[in-house]
Design a protein around this motif. Structure first.
Motif, mmCIF file in Angstrom:
data_model
loop_
_atom_site.group_PDB
_atom_site.id
_atom_site.type_symbol
_atom_site.label_atom_id
_atom_site.label_comp_id
_atom_site.label_asym_id
_atom_site.label_seq_id
_atom_site.Cartn_x
_atom_site.Cartn_y
_atom_site.Cartn_z
ATOM 1 N N ALA A 1 56.316 -39.772 -22.487
ATOM 2 C CA ALA A 1 57.157 -40.538 -21.055
ATOM 3 C C ALA A 1 55.557 -40.983 -21.514
ATOM 4 C CB ALA A 1 57.622 -40.228 -20.053
ATOM 5 N N LEU A 2 55.666 -42.665 -21.901
ATOM 6 C CA LEU A 2 54.488 -43.343 -22.158
ATOM 7 C C LEU A 2 54.855 -44.099 -21.183
ATOM 8 C CD1 LEU A 2 54.912 -43.680 -25.438
ATOM 9 C CD2 LEU A 2 53.527 -42.131 -25.113
ATOM 10 N N GLN A 3 52.436 -44.470 -20.737
ATOM 11 C CA GLN A 3 52.709 -45.429 -19.713
ATOM 12 C C GLN A 3 51.266 -46.392 -20.663
ATOM 13 O OE1 GLN A 3 54.564 -46.099 -17.384
ATOM 14 N NE2 GLN A 3 52.660 -47.876 -16.086
ATOM 15 N N GLU A 4 50.988 -47.695 -20.405
ATOM 16 C CA GLU A 4 49.685 -48.195 -21.261
ATOM 17 C C GLU A 4 48.748 -48.458 -19.627
ATOM 18 O OE1 GLU A 4 50.511 -52.792 -20.848
ATOM 19 O OE2 GLU A 4 52.071 -51.838 -20.949
ATOM 20 N N SER A 5 47.489 -48.319 -20.145
ATOM 21 C CA SER A 5 46.262 -48.717 -19.043
ATOM 22 C C SER A 5 45.667 -47.595 -18.895
ATOM 23 C CB SER A 5 46.466 -50.047 -18.949
ATOM 24 O OG SER A 5 45.439 -50.277 -18.135
ATOM 25 N N GLY A 6 45.203 -46.207 -19.209
ATOM 26 C CA GLY A 6 44.877 -45.154 -18.042
ATOM 27 C C GLY A 6 45.806 -44.357 -18.419
ATOM 28 N N PRO A 7 46.505 -43.773 -17.331
ATOM 29 C CA PRO A 7 47.327 -42.878 -18.122
ATOM 30 C C PRO A 7 47.884 -41.164 -19.124
ATOM 31 C CG PRO A 7 48.299 -44.053 -16.648
ATOM 32 C CD PRO A 7 47.618 -44.929 -17.297
ATOM 33 N N LEU A 8 47.489 -40.704 -19.069
ATOM 34 C CA LEU A 8 48.107 -39.509 -20.528
ATOM 35 C C LEU A 8 49.317 -39.582 -20.806
ATOM 36 C CD1 LEU A 8 45.510 -36.442 -20.050
ATOM 37 C CD2 LEU A 8 45.569 -38.538 -21.971
ATOM 38 N N VAL B 1 57.205 -30.771 -18.285
ATOM 39 C CA VAL B 1 55.711 -30.255 -19.143
ATOM 40 C C VAL B 1 54.852 -30.279 -18.751
ATOM 41 C CG1 VAL B 1 55.049 -28.851 -21.295
ATOM 42 C CG2 VAL B 1 57.114 -29.222 -21.326
ATOM 43 N N GLY B 2 54.131 -31.026 -18.300
ATOM 44 C CA GLY B 2 52.854 -31.596 -18.403
ATOM 45 C C GLY B 2 52.344 -32.671 -19.298
ATOM 46 N N THR B 3 50.930 -33.119 -18.830
ATOM 47 C CA THR B 3 50.411 -34.103 -20.104
ATOM 48 C C THR B 3 50.000 -33.215 -21.137
ATOM 49 O OG1 THR B 3 48.208 -34.030 -19.023
ATOM 50 C CG2 THR B 3 49.418 -35.185 -17.811
ATOM 51 N N TYR B 4 49.880 -34.374 -21.854
ATOM 52 C CA TYR B 4 49.394 -34.245 -23.246
ATOM 53 C C TYR B 4 48.228 -35.565 -23.688
ATOM 54 C CZ TYR B 4 50.539 -33.297 -28.375
ATOM 55 O OH TYR B 4 50.706 -32.788 -29.548
ATOM 56 N N ASP B 5 47.576 -34.854 -24.846
ATOM 57 C CA ASP B 5 46.494 -35.204 -25.402
ATOM 58 C C ASP B 5 46.220 -35.590 -26.609
ATOM 59 O OD1 ASP B 5 44.907 -32.965 -25.406
ATOM 60 O OD2 ASP B 5 44.128 -32.713 -23.926
ATOM 61 N N PHE B 6 46.967 -35.066 -27.563
ATOM 62 C CA PHE B 6 47.598 -34.872 -28.608
ATOM 63 C C PHE B 6 46.171 -33.812 -29.029
ATOM 64 C CE2 PHE B 6 49.384 -38.970 -27.634
ATOM 65 C CZ PHE B 6 50.138 -39.200 -28.931
ATOM 66 N N ARG B 7 46.360 -33.079 -28.541
ATOM 67 C CA ARG B 7 46.122 -31.036 -28.671
ATOM 68 C C ARG B 7 44.402 -32.278 -28.486
ATOM 69 N NH1 ARG B 7 47.781 -29.412 -35.025
ATOM 70 N NH2 ARG B 7 49.839 -29.905 -34.269
ATOM 71 N N GLY B 8 43.630 -33.069 -27.275
ATOM 72 C CA GLY B 8 42.526 -32.884 -27.237
ATOM 73 C C GLY B 8 42.135 -33.901 -27.964
ATOM 74 N N THR B 9 43.070 -34.540 -28.995
ATOM 75 C CA THR B 9 42.177 -35.987 -29.663
ATOM 76 C C THR B 9 41.892 -37.341 -29.156
ATOM 77 O OG1 THR B 9 44.014 -35.845 -30.877
ATOM 78 C CG2 THR B 9 42.198 -34.168 -31.558
ATOM 79 N N LEU B 10 43.195 -37.522 -27.807
ATOM 80 C CA LEU B 10 43.395 -38.672 -27.188
ATOM 81 C C LEU B 10 41.529 -39.029 -25.857
ATOM 82 C CD1 LEU B 10 44.426 -41.670 -26.885
ATOM 83 C CD2 LEU B 10 45.871 -39.887 -25.820
ATOM 84 N N GLN B 11 41.205 -39.958 -26.299
ATOM 85 C CA GLN B 11 39.788 -39.772 -25.352
ATOM 86 C C GLN B 11 40.331 -41.465 -24.897
ATOM 87 O OE1 GLN B 11 37.661 -37.383 -25.140
ATOM 88 N NE2 GLN B 11 38.811 -36.914 -26.788
ATOM 89 N N GLY B 12 41.107 -41.199 -24.085
ATOM 90 C CA GLY B 12 40.876 -42.423 -23.286
ATOM 91 C C GLY B 12 42.114 -43.056 -23.272
ATOM 92 N N PRO B 13 42.837 -44.563 -22.312
ATOM 93 C CA PRO B 13 44.724 -44.629 -22.746
ATOM 94 C C PRO B 13 45.043 -43.876 -24.140
ATOM 95 C CG PRO B 13 43.155 -46.611 -22.310
ATOM 96 C CD PRO B 13 42.078 -44.739 -22.722
ATOM 97 N N LEU B 14 46.486 -44.242 -23.804
ATOM 98 C CA LEU B 14 47.520 -44.990 -25.145
ATOM 99 C C LEU B 14 48.148 -46.218 -25.058
ATOM 100 C CD1 LEU B 14 48.522 -43.542 -27.976
ATOM 101 C CD2 LEU B 14 50.395 -42.457 -25.741
ATOM 102 N N THR B 15 49.321 -46.009 -25.528
ATOM 103 C CA THR B 15 49.938 -47.568 -25.199
ATOM 104 C C THR B 15 51.744 -47.459 -24.611
ATOM 105 O OG1 THR B 15 50.164 -49.728 -25.869
ATOM 106 C CG2 THR B 15 50.837 -47.783 -27.238
ATOM 107 N N ALA B 16 52.575 -48.159 -23.816
ATOM 108 C CA ALA B 16 53.672 -47.749 -23.758
ATOM 109 C C ALA B 16 54.129 -48.219 -25.090
ATOM 110 C CB ALA B 16 54.050 -48.950 -22.771
ATOM 111 N N HIS B 17 53.975 -49.320 -25.964
ATOM 112 C CA HIS B 17 54.769 -49.381 -27.168
ATOM 113 C C HIS B 17 54.058 -49.172 -28.172
ATOM 114 C CE1 HIS B 17 57.812 -51.358 -25.400
ATOM 115 N NE2 HIS B 17 56.723 -51.938 -24.733
#
Length: 496
Positions: free
Chosen positions: A153-160, A171-187
């Motif tokens: 499940a995705l959101q922009e500007s902040g949340p994992l 299940v819980g938050t996901y950070d791509f095996r610890g490699t995502l530093q900061g926000p992702l995107t919804a799209h």
């Protein structure tokens, strides 16, 4: 203001979601003295949140579920939980809820709807939250995608992102095996041939946006920082075989609004130039091209044609007010249309034209063609959304809007319209191929599937249309036990 997070930047309604508690006895400062009684269209009708999580098995079907559809259709959207004061609500900040239908061997095995269990949602539901609370925690409400055996499940500007299991439990938050530093995107955009997931991430205190690439191992392998002014909202972007297209429009962060506690502190900024950026996918300098101000909402797809980049997308006329006019959602001067922007890399200009001026949103393409040339696109016309977006002081316009699903043939410049009943609000239509392994299959050999409100039952159906017989009767209508509110985006998650 120092170190703003989703808790401190998006106040008001965000305080409901991010702090896990209601605003309290007083309304947000910006809304403390409302004028005249008004409606809140984003809490009513097709937008009204549901109050229960449901599970139902062996769903009734009118028609026949294609036996080749084996997987889950999932769709995410805001579904505010525990709201007491409608003035403290903004549609785009509602708690995320994912709705899903499981299809297998010609049967509709189950329907489920589940809130995304962020820390604040878990608290509202009286459930424990495992582990420490991450920064900018939020129940992601905008998209849900499959990625390497996971459901995110995705959101922009902040949340994992939040990971869900096959039955929509968090299940819980996901950070791509610890490699995502900061926000992702919804799209995100997944390039099947390159086996890469791409994103453009933004944050209100950054002086740049970031192009992120997630490689075949499921880790972020490259981050490119792109300087921008005014912290613009970059909700979506486009991808071609060799380029990333960045849409920098005049909706920018408003620090003063954040300090006031505005529901969504983003404003239309006439001083911010509208422009399109073209970044080589492998890195390098960005070329910027100025355009007339509009607000794009979503890209359908993009591709390269010699020295040109073609981007199909839905656009609103300026200005676009994210925070609306006190109606609980966005406000615009008109409805979104389907446009084509052609970036001429040789002569340094952008040519724009309208492909279809009918009100429509949520454009989608056969996902196998993301970043490559496409012929067909699918979009949804939802009358209630058109009326709500144009709400002015609680009084929507009198114009008649239709409910329909639209298939565009962008090669011939024609379209087919699957018309729906007056109260049959349609959500986004996602294309599902009949056989994803058949590389010789026609681009539209498959199905368009969408949640559609059934006014006769007061509940929703999952409608399956044969894409090559778009005007015909649905192949199947799967009757759900409850209503799916008008929301955002979804994905087909095929069985492995």
């Amino acid at each position: 203001m120092t170190d703003p997070t989703r808790r401190s930047v998006l106040r008001g309604a965000a305080a409901v979601t991010a702090a896990g508690a209601l605003v309290g006895a007083g309304a947000p400062p910006a809304l403390a003295a409302p004028t005249a009684p008004r409606r809140f269209p984003f809490l009513e009708g097709a937008f009204a949140p549901v109050t229960e999580e449901l599970t139902a098995f062996d769903l009734p079907v009118t028609g026949r579920v294609p036996r080749e559809l084996n997987g889950r259709y999932l769709r995410n959207g805001p579904n505010v939980l525990g709201l007491e004061d409608p003035r403290a609500h903004h549609w785009m900040l509602g708690d995320g809820m994912v709705h899903g239908v499981r299809l297998r061997e010609g049967r509709a095995e189950w329907y489920r709807n589940r809130w995304v269990r962020s820390s604040q949602v878990a608290k509202k539901l009286g459930e424990p939250y495992p582990g420490p609370v991450p920064p900018d925690d939020f129940p992601c409400n905008t998209h849900v995608i499959p990625h390497r055996g996971r459901i995110l499940a995705l959101q922009e500007s902040g949340p994992l992102p939040y990971e869900l299991d096959d039955e929509l439990n968090t299940v819980g938050t996901y950070d791509f095996r610890g490699t995502l530093q900061g926000p992702l995107t919804a799209h995100t955009k997944f390039d099947v041939r390159a086996d890469e997931l791409h994103a453009i991430a933004y944050y209100p205190t950054w002086d740049h946006v970031r192009h992120l690439v997630v490689g075949p191992a499921g880790e972020v392998v490259r981050t490119t920082r792109i300087p921008v002014a005014d912290a613009p909202m970059i909700h979506d972007f486009a991808l071609t075989e060799n380029h990333v297209v960045i849409l920098d429009m005049p909706v920018t962060f408003d620090p003063a609004g954040a300090e006031r506690g505005d529901l969504v502190p983003y404003v239309w900024n006439d001083r911010h130039p509208a422009r399109v950026g073209v970044l080589p996918r492998e890195g390098g300098p960005v070329r910027w091209f100025e355009v007339d101000p509009v607000y794009y909402s979503h890209t359908l797809n993009a591709y390269e044609e010699g020295p040109h980049i073609v981007v199909d997308m839905t656009n609103f006329d300026a200005p676009f007010l994210v925070a609306g006019n006190g109606s609980g959602g966005p406000h615009t001067a008109g409805t979104p249309r389907l446009d084509r922007w052609t970036v001429d890399l040789r002569h340094g200009r952008v040519r724009t034209r309208t492909l279809d001026d009918r009100p429509q949103e949520f454009p989608r393409v056969n996902e196998a063609l993301v970043s490559r040339r496409h012929r067909y696109g699918y979009s949804a016309a939802a009358a209630e959304m058109s009326r709500a977006y144009q709400a002015v002081d609680g009084s929507p316009p009198d114009g008649a809007f239709a409910n329909a699903l639209i298939k565009h043939d962008l090669l011939r410049g024609t379209s087919e319209v699957h018309r729906l009943a007056a109260d049959a609000t349609a959500s986004e239509a996602v294309f599902v191929p009949s056989d994803p392994c058949d590389e010789r299959a026609a681009e539209d050999d498959g199905y368009a599937i969408a949640y559609v409100h059934n006014p006769d039952r007061g509940a929703s159906d999952l409608v399956i249309l044969a894409a090559q017989d778009f005007n015909g009767e649905p192949v199947a209508r799967i009757h759900l036990p409850g209503r799916v509110p008008l929301g955002f985006h979804g994905s087909w998650v095929p069985d492995a």
